[in-house]
Design an enzyme around this catalytic site. Structure first.
Site, mmCIF file in Angstrom:
data_model
loop_
_atom_site.group_PDB
_atom_site.id
_atom_site.type_symbol
_atom_site.label_atom_id
_atom_site.label_comp_id
_atom_site.label_asym_id
_atom_site.label_seq_id
_atom_site.Cartn_x
_atom_site.Cartn_y
_atom_site.Cartn_z
ATOM 1 C CB SER A 165 41.877 38.424 145.643
ATOM 2 O OG SER A 165 41.841 37.538 144.549
ATOM 3 C CE LYS A 166 42.460 31.472 151.022
ATOM 4 N NZ LYS A 166 41.783 30.570 150.109
#
Ligand code: GLU
Length: 504
Positions: free
Chosen positions: A261-262
């Site tokens: 994920s970011k």
């Protein structure tokens, strides 16, 4: 066999992430390997999630990676337009056909009504789905009489078009990467295919476009695997030949569990996007590989190997070589773990392929670097001296910055190690000898240092270390004679005298 045509179909809901780049890359590699076309289609029917600038970002990112579409909104093509928002008449035409089948029905339930039912289900510990059971008690053209439906239509009551999922049918599905599997239709819900504003949803527009654009292979992320049954049925209902499908597994967090994920990027200090992206709403900037200093060829090589193993465990492949080698059957079923170290390794390897001249021209365009007007021949010497340890072009500056600026600070530990009360007089004497030197090349300088140490009865370290400290500010860097040669007589002696004056 008809021509291989593969599309990458991103929604412009934000910047392309690593997973999206990999999908685009595999789409491209497969298409080109088969002598086919690579198509970019922008799926922008979801106006609520549209993000300003996202489409341009996607195009720019693909261009930076060297994955150039044969057809796209920008390049045009025989099947234009390539933006779904511009294809409404095409969807309307096919919708009219679909509405004539037994698989379409109109649903008039309001969002509030559906919320109510959802709550009811929740209270009984169940999850609501609009499906083959519940549709029989909801407000739709299956439960209402023709007259009632007509009345609602005349009254302009908003409605959606849903897919009437057949009851208890086993669908035999096939995926190039995952093989064959089956799913029972009772586990699938009646998806909305056309929204109440008349715009098709992803499922309908996607199937229509893949058909209209004569797409032969759909290669996309595994999040679309649960939709495959519906898509099979849509092709069947419309009487169209379906493409072949391949669903790519996730890119996993560095520790191996869960989707990358970011937030992982922020936490571990690596970008998850190809280019910097400025969120138009918050103004926040997400970091990109390009701005981080990655070479595009290293970046795509790294991305390609997240889930695909070329023959003979080869790791370094150019885009053309990847096209040649690519085989969907060798794409892994399991998720691919992202590794920052591996990404850096790829960049380091690709940097080695560059000539000093190429590195220098990249260095000159790197932000926040002050080369202090140094001449190219000087700069090339510096590049050649410090490039070996560099992962990024910017590291050349990091490791060689002292060439451009006189040290104004001396590392404390280094001073302790290299300096004693005799050092100033040793260095002063050495500076005197340097000014006399006739040839100032590293060969000769090496000899000068050597002879000087010998004449003084000092070990080489006693001369080299304080010399290095004076020139660099710390005990790092390339060989001292090389540094002296590049700095030249005047700057070298000035730095030595400066150190003598400033180090206590
Ligand atoms: N618009 C979809 C997405 O952004 C495309 C999925 C597909 O390739 O079918 O994920």
């Amino acid at each position: 066999m008809s021509k291989v045509r593969v599309r990458f179909a991103p929604s412009p809901t934000g910047p392309l992430h690593l997973g999206g780049v990999r999908t685009a890359l595999y789409d491209y590699l497969f298409a080109k390997n088969q002598g086919g076309d690579f198509v970019l289609r922008i799926e922008d029917t979801d106006t609520a999630r549209y993000v300003e600038g996202a489409e341009d970002y996607i195009m720019e990112a693909l261009e930076w990676c060297g994955i150039i579409p044969d057809e796209s909104p920008k390049h045009g093509g025989k099947y234009a337009p390539y933006r779904q928002s511009e294809r409404r008449d095409i969807y309307d035409r096919h919708l009219a056909e679909f509405l004539k089948t037994d698989f379409a029905y109109l649903a008039f339930d309001t969002a509030e009504e559906l919320d109510e039912i959802r709550k009811e289900f929740d209270q009984n510990g169940e999850v609501f789905a609009y499906n083959y059971i519940t549709r029989n008690r909801l407000k739709n053209s299956l439960t209402l009489s023709d007259e009632e439906v007509q009345q609602l239509l005349d009254d302009k009551v908003p409605y959606v078009v849903r897919f009437k999922m057949p009851v208890d049918r086993t669908l035999n599905l096939e995926d190039i990467i995952r093989g064959k599997f089956s799913v029972n239709t009772n586990t699938l819900d009646d998806k909305v295919l056309v929204k109440n504003d008349g715009m098709p949803t992803y499922h309908f527009a996607n199937i229509v476009d893949d058909h209209e654009m004569e797409i032969s292979h759909v290669i996309r992320g595994e999040e679309w695997l649960p939709s495959l049954g519906l898509h099979y049925l849509l092709y069947e209902v419309m009487g169209w030949e379906k493409p072949e499908f391949a669903h790519l597994s996730l890119i996993l967090k560095p520790e191996g569990k869960g989707k990358l994920s970011k937030r992982d990027g922020d936490k571990f200090g690596f970008p998850v996007f190809p280019l910097n992206f400025k969120d138009p709403e918050t103004g926040n900037i997400s970091k990109g590989y390009r701005e981080e200093g990655y070479l595009p060829e290293a970046f795509i090589n790294m991305v390609a190997l997240l889930g695909w193993s070329p023959a003979n465990d080869r790791e370094i492949l150019s885009l053309d070589e990847m096209v040649h080698e690519f085989d969907l059957h060798k794409v892994h079923k399991a998720g691919a773990r992202f590794s920052k170290e591996k990404a850096e390794w790829f960049n380091h390897e690709y940097l080695k392929f560059k000539t000093d001249e190429e590195i220098l021209s990249l260095l000159k365009t790197t932000d926040a670097i002050n080369l202090n007007g140094a001449a190219d021949d000087q700069l090339l010497k510096i590049v050649s001296l410090v490039r070996e340890r560099a992962t990024f072009v910017k590291d050349i500056y990091r490791d060689g910055h002292f060439f451009f600026e006189t040290p104004n600070f001396y590392d404390e530990k280094a001073v302790k190690k290299a300096w004693n009360e005799d050092t100033p007089s040793v260095l002063n004497d050495f500076a005197g000898i340097l000014t006399e030197a006739e040839t100032f090349d590293s060969e000769n300088l090496k000899k000068i240092i050597h002879d000087f140490a010998e004449a003084k009865g000092l070990g080489m370290g006693k001369v080299m270390m304080p010399l290095r400290l004076s020139l660099v500010g710390e005990l790092k860097g390339p060989d001292v004679p090389d540094i002296l040669q590049i700095l030249g007589k005047e700057e070298s002696t000035a730095r030595i005298r400066n150190a003598v004056n400033n180090i206590q």
